[in-house]
Design a protein around this motif. Structure first.
Motif, PDB file in Angstrom:
ATOM      1  N   PHE A 144      -4.121  -6.452   2.490  1.00 41.54           N
ATOM      2  CA  PHE A 144      -4.948  -5.923   1.400  1.00 41.54           C
ATOM      3  C   PHE A 144      -4.108  -5.056   0.457  1.00 41.54           C
ATOM      4  O   PHE A 144      -3.049  -4.559   0.838  1.00 41.54           O
ATOM      5  N   CYS A 161     -12.094   5.645   7.753  1.00 40.94           N
ATOM      6  CA  CYS A 161     -10.882   5.700   8.563  1.00 40.94           C
ATOM      7  C   CYS A 161     -10.934   6.844   9.574  1.00 40.94           C
ATOM      8  O   CYS A 161     -10.500   6.702  10.715  1.00 40.94           O
ATOM      9  N   GLN A 165     -13.112   4.689  12.387  1.00 40.42           N
ATOM     10  CA  GLN A 165     -11.926   4.099  12.999  1.00 40.42           C
ATOM     11  C   GLN A 165     -11.155   5.125  13.823  1.00 40.42           C
ATOM     12  O   GLN A 165     -10.425   4.763  14.745  1.00 40.42           O
ATOM     13  N   ALA A 169      -5.764   7.603   8.358  1.00 40.32           N
ATOM     14  CA  ALA A 169      -4.530   7.190   7.670  1.00 40.32           C
ATOM     15  C   ALA A 169      -4.535   7.623   6.210  1.00 40.32           C
ATOM     16  O   ALA A 169      -3.482   7.702   5.593  1.00 40.32           O
ATOM     17  N   ILE A 189       1.060   2.287   2.226  1.00 43.67           N
ATOM     18  CA  ILE A 189       0.155   2.241   3.386  1.00 43.67           C
ATOM     19  C   ILE A 189       0.830   1.583   4.597  1.00 43.67           C
ATOM     20  O   ILE A 189       0.564   1.937   5.747  1.00 43.67           O
ATOM     21  N   GLU A 195      -3.924   0.996  10.796  1.00 40.81           N
ATOM     22  CA  GLU A 195      -3.909  -0.106  11.770  1.00 40.81           C
ATOM     23  C   GLU A 195      -4.349  -1.433  11.152  1.00 40.81           C
ATOM     24  O   GLU A 195      -4.594  -2.399  11.867  1.00 40.81           O
TER      25      GLU A 195
HETATM   26  S1  SF4 Z   1      -6.750   2.035   9.649  1.00 44.03           S
HETATM   27 FE1  SF4 Z   1      -6.038   1.331   7.641  1.00 44.03          FE
HETATM   28  S2  SF4 Z   1      -7.304  -0.467   7.200  1.00 44.03           S
HETATM   29 FE2  SF4 Z   1      -8.318   0.677   8.862  1.00 44.03          FE
HETATM   30  S3  SF4 Z   1      -9.758   2.058   7.844  1.00 44.03           S
HETATM   31 FE3  SF4 Z   1      -7.852   3.210   8.073  1.00 44.03          FE
HETATM   32  S4  SF4 Z   1      -6.706   2.877   6.175  1.00 44.03           S
HETATM   33 FE4  SF4 Z   1      -8.329   1.318   6.270  1.00 44.03          FE
END
Ligand code: SF4
Ligand code: SF4
Ligand code: SF4
Length: 898
Positions: A144, A161, A165, A169, A189, A195
């Protein structure tokens, strides 16, 4: 049943759930209120201020943070609200870069939708537009792009994130006029801790976060992820006969819409140009294309020469339940042998053997989503965020809700950041660690006496075995300071409900069965079994390894764990299949290799497995396959194993066939054909049926997998109530014995699956690993998994982006050991064991403790399993791939020729 309150929105009477917000109530009732920062998965933030409403008697407020109340009168539109909203949208638009028609989010952009709703004056916008501030687009992630010029600072990505998650990040940075969303130190990124799950991309309301491949599908097909045992539900987006996208199924009870990087972005292997598209036969040493007729005739004629125990079948944890059922039926009913096994031998055979002794049945006790509600979690021998990412996310969620996490692992894995206690024990010392914890619990009187007395037996014998685990011995053996062990023991025993999660770090040992028994003893001792958010929860590796076991792709049991040594079970299958059944337990995967080397097994039918990379001591496996008279391999790609095949049969992928997978929480779920099989590839069930029919067998005349499931249900009590009709409404968790049974989310709630109905404590002794470091091989090698690849990478290495995220094998080595060896990060080293050696890049990191090195087994060019030990657990026959002794040497650079 939720309590309801009645209110009116724009004069319409609405019954809303007590506790929900006005915005939620409106959206649920089909009333649009513009919003940009709200998402149903996230707590309301009230950032964008677009969702204004007027409440009679209270004035204007934001609806995303205001709970409904009985009798409330809400207006979503007034002249004042319209004016404020328009001003907000205008301010967003003038700071929002880009041409809608050029944006891949065009027509799906929530800002576009809000602008259309409030009505925008283009001339006014031109006057307000600020001087262009062009930020570079971050294209570093292979899946992305991040274009912060389009960002409206809604914060959804930051919250997703951090709060969903658990990674954090990205965050707001450069406060003031220059505020933007940034990674730590504003690095690309790809260099952050991201991840690549794509959860932020899914929620970004505008085109600031967009997938690199943004192809609109023309239709979507509901199915299940083909990678790990989480069994996440997803929708494959299809255009023509190509899979172009994947999105999480929010109604799936296992993942509730969440996906990891592999499930969301890892599907390019389906249409990869190197897919096997025609059958191959070996002629003059080379595999050459042939017709199905010729290939099937050859396989049938050859296999007919090896009926009985000179034949073995290796089934597949990647294939469907129906296909595994047919493979074991073929071995037993057509070939007349119980020599059938699969890769569960290499991962969770000790789980089945160990839990059968203590609980009476060997499967995950509780359900996946219950993890988030545990008050305490002991994650032992599982690098959950890498191997079972969606469950890893639930662990982080539980911690955010206040749960205490105990991580027991030789490596300082990512989950340690969330842990209340980290027990960094020496590999292979799990029994000592767990028995030490149990000794503390018993000595301090923290056990659940009532549970032990009423629901368990053999406690006294077990208690006596704790005497051998004094804390001095435990500290010496495990390397874990006794104080820390005591803290962990008290925490686990007193913080309820407590859940134990484990994976291959527990099982892949020469005492794997003992390790599993130790986890179940601990849960029993504290009464943490049979209740919500408790249990002993083995996290199964591959997508359908649970199902392959359930279907009897094992040498000692028919489908549903009915023993081949049980005369009544044999009679039942003889009657159903019309063929005599042997009472002799067949050979395990490791024994099949030994028998092939010795010439006792001469022909093998191997489906969807790559033992040359996955089996311990893989040189021995190569020697075994080399020795066979006849090897048929059925797969979707050529692999390291097909190099030994006489015939290769091209199989369809999960996206090209119907069937069912059973995930780690025993949930049987439908997979559905999304596209036509590529080339001349065929579903595995079709191929097995054709071979059987060509050999003159009856009972293989299936035209659809639903018919196979009907036969499975008729012979397998735990699947007795399962049918495709019932699965249409969602998955069912076994045991599901009858057509009206709702399935079983939690096992052992009233009684255990033992003859007495009581769980059995099993006394344990400490047994060291079979091969420990010595003067010749001074380091201990343990194996692990990468988030970005799967098993032997047959599928994931066909996905370009995953190869970017993890390029190849590395040996992790602690800075102290690296310094002693004169090895620097990134240098090439040789890792050698008593069985072989590999050349690999060194990664110097304190994640791995001194004295231990760590590698994955995903990469064919660096086959880690040439190093690993063939020592097996005496009960489960699993090889000890988590512990062997190795030597690491720095490779001197080769001098350039003069
Ligand atoms: S780990 Fe990366 S892809 Fe997943 S929510 Fe966080 S920034 Fe977005
Ligand atoms: S990148 Fe997208 S989700 Fe993140 S703050 Fe900007 S607009 Fe919102
Ligand atoms: S967690 Fe496992 S099942 Fe879920 S998307 Fe990732 S690989 Fe697929």
């Amino acid at each position: 049943m939720d309590e309801k309150v009645t209110l009116t929105i724009d004069g319409i009477e609405i019954a809303a759930r007590k506790g929900e917000t006005i915005l939620e109530a409106a959206l649920e009732n089909g009333i649009y209120i513009p919003h940009l920062c709200y998402h149903p998965d996230l707590p309301p933030a009230g950032v964008c201020r677009l969702c204004l409403v007027e409440i009679e008697g209270r004035g204007i407020t934001i609806s995303c943070k205001t709970p409904v109340e009985a009798g409330m009168k809400v207006k979503t539109e007034t002249p004042q609200i319209t004016a404020i909203r328009r001003a907000i949208v205008e301010l967003l638009l003038v700071n929002h870069d880009g041409d809608c028609l050029q944006c891949s989010k065009n027509t799906q952009c929530e800002l576009q939708q809000a602008a259309k709703y409030v009505g925008i004056d283009e001339a006014r916008l031109k006057r307000l537009r600020r001087a262009s501030r062009k930020l570079p687009v971050d294209t570093s992630n292979p899946f992305f792009d991040r274009d912060m010029n389009k960002c409206i600072l809604c914060g959804k990505c930051v919250r997703t994130c951090a709060e969903l998650q658990g990674v954090s990040a990205v965050d707001f940075a450069f406060r003031g006029y220059g505020t933007t969303i940034s990674t730590f130190a504003n690095r690309p990124i790809l260099e952050s801790r991201c991840e690549s799950c794509g959860e932020c991309v899914v929620r970004c309301p505008v085109g600031a976060l967009v997938p690199k491949k943004a192809i609109q599908p023309s239709r979507e097909v509901k199915t299940v992820c083909p990678y790990c045992g989480c069994g996440c539900g997803l929708y494959l987006g299809v255009r023509g006969n190509t899979v172009v996208s994947a999105r999480g199924d929010t109604e799936n009870p296992a993942n509730r819409g969440a996906l990891c990087v592999k499930g969301r972005f890892g599907h390019d292997f389906i249409g990869h140009p190197s897919r096997l598209a025609k059958p191959l036969v070996r002629r003059d040493g080379k595999l050459v294309e042939t017709s199905w007729d010729e290939a099937l005739a050859l396989v049938a004629a050859k296999l007919a020469q090896y009926r009985g125990d000179s034949f073995a079948a290796i089934a597949s944890a990647k294939c469907t339940n129906e296909e595994n059922y047919l493979i074991q039926k073929f071995a037993r009913a057509v070939m007349g042998t119980n020599n059938v096994d699969h890769c569960a031998r290499l991962c969770h055979a000790p789980t089945v053997a160990g839990l059968a002794q203590t609980f009476g049945s060997g499967a995950m006790v509780n359900s996946i989503q219950e993890v988030a509600d545990a008050a305490c979690i002991l994650a032992i021998g599982t690098n959950t965020t890498a191997a079972h990412p969606v469950i890893g996310r639930l662990i982080r969620k539980a911690v955010r809700k206040g749960a205490k996490l105990i991580v027991a692992n030789p490596r300082e894995i990512d989950l340690c950041r969330s842990a209340a206690v980290f027990l960094q024990h020496y590999p292979g010392t799990d029994v000592a660690l767990l028995m030490g914890m149990m000794r503390v619990i018993v000595e301090e009187g923290l056990l659940d006496r009532s549970f032990v007395e009423t629901r368990c037996e053999n406690f006294e014998a077990f208690r006596k075995s704790l005497e051998n685990f004094g804390l001095d011995f435990v500290e010496r053996t495990t390397g874990v300071p006794r104080d820390r062990l005591v803290v962990a023991a008290r925490l686990y025993a007193t913080t309820k409900p407590a859940s134990i999660l484990f994976a291959m770090g527990i099982t892949q040992h020469s005492h794997g069965t003992d390790n599993v028994i130790a986890t179940s003893n601990l849960a029993l001792l504290t009464g943490n079994v049979g209740k919500p958010s408790t249990g002993v929860n083995p996290l199964r590796g591959q997508n359908n390894v649970q199902g392959a076991c359930d279907m009897g792709a094992l040498p000692n049991v028919f489908p549903g764990y009915q023993r081949v040594t049980d005369a009544a079970a044999r009679q039942k299958f003889e009657a159903a299949w019309g063929a005599p059944q042997s009472d002799k337990v067949g050979l395990t995967l490791t024994e099949i290799c030994d028998a092939a080397c010795e010439g006792r097994v001469k022909a093998v039918y191997l489906v969807g497995e790559n033992p040359i990379l996955s089996e311990a001591n893989s040189k021995h496996v190569a020697a075994a396959l080399q020795k066979l008279d006849f090897l048929v391999v059925q797969d979707i790609f050529l692999t390291e194993t097909t190099e030994f095949a006489h015939v290769v049969l091209p199989a369809a992928t999960f996206a090209e066939k119907d069937g069912t997978f059973t995930n780690t929480e025993r949930r049987v779920q439908r997979i559905r054909r999304a596209i036509q099989p590529l080339g001349e590839s065929k579903p595995d069930w079709w191929i097995t049926c054709e071979i059987a029919k060509k050999m003159g067998a009856k009972g293989f005349d299936f035209t659809h997998p639903s018919q196979i499931m009907a036969e499975i249900a008729s012979l397998t009590p735990i699947y007795g109530g399962i049918s495709y009709e019932r699965l249409e409404g969602g998955g069912l968790q076994w045991p599901c014995p009858t057509k009206d049974h709702p399935g079983t989310p939690i096992l052992h709630t009233e009684r255990f699956a033992t003859p007495s109905g009581k769980a059995k404590f099993v006394p344990l002794e400490y047994r060291p690993s079979m091969e420990l470091p010595d003067a010749d091989y001074p380091l201990l090698l343990t194996t692990e998994r990468s988030l970005y690849h799967y098993h032997t990478s047959t599928m994931t290495r066909k996905v370009e982006g995953l190869n970017v995220l993890r390029k190849g094998e590395e040996v992790e080595i602690n800075p102290k050991d690296a310094e002693a060896l004169g090895v620097k990060d990134g240098e090439t080293v040789r890792v050698a064991s008593r069985r072989g050696e590999v050349t690999v890049r060194a990664k110097v990191t304190s994640v791995t403790p001194p004295g231990v090195v760590s590698m994955t087994f995903h990469f064919g060019e660096c086959p880690t399993n040439v190093l690993t030990s063939p020592a097996v657990d005496p009960v489960a026959k699993i090889p000890e791939t988590k512990v062997c002794a190795v030597r690491v040497t720095k490779l001197e650079p080769v001098a350039a020729p003069s």
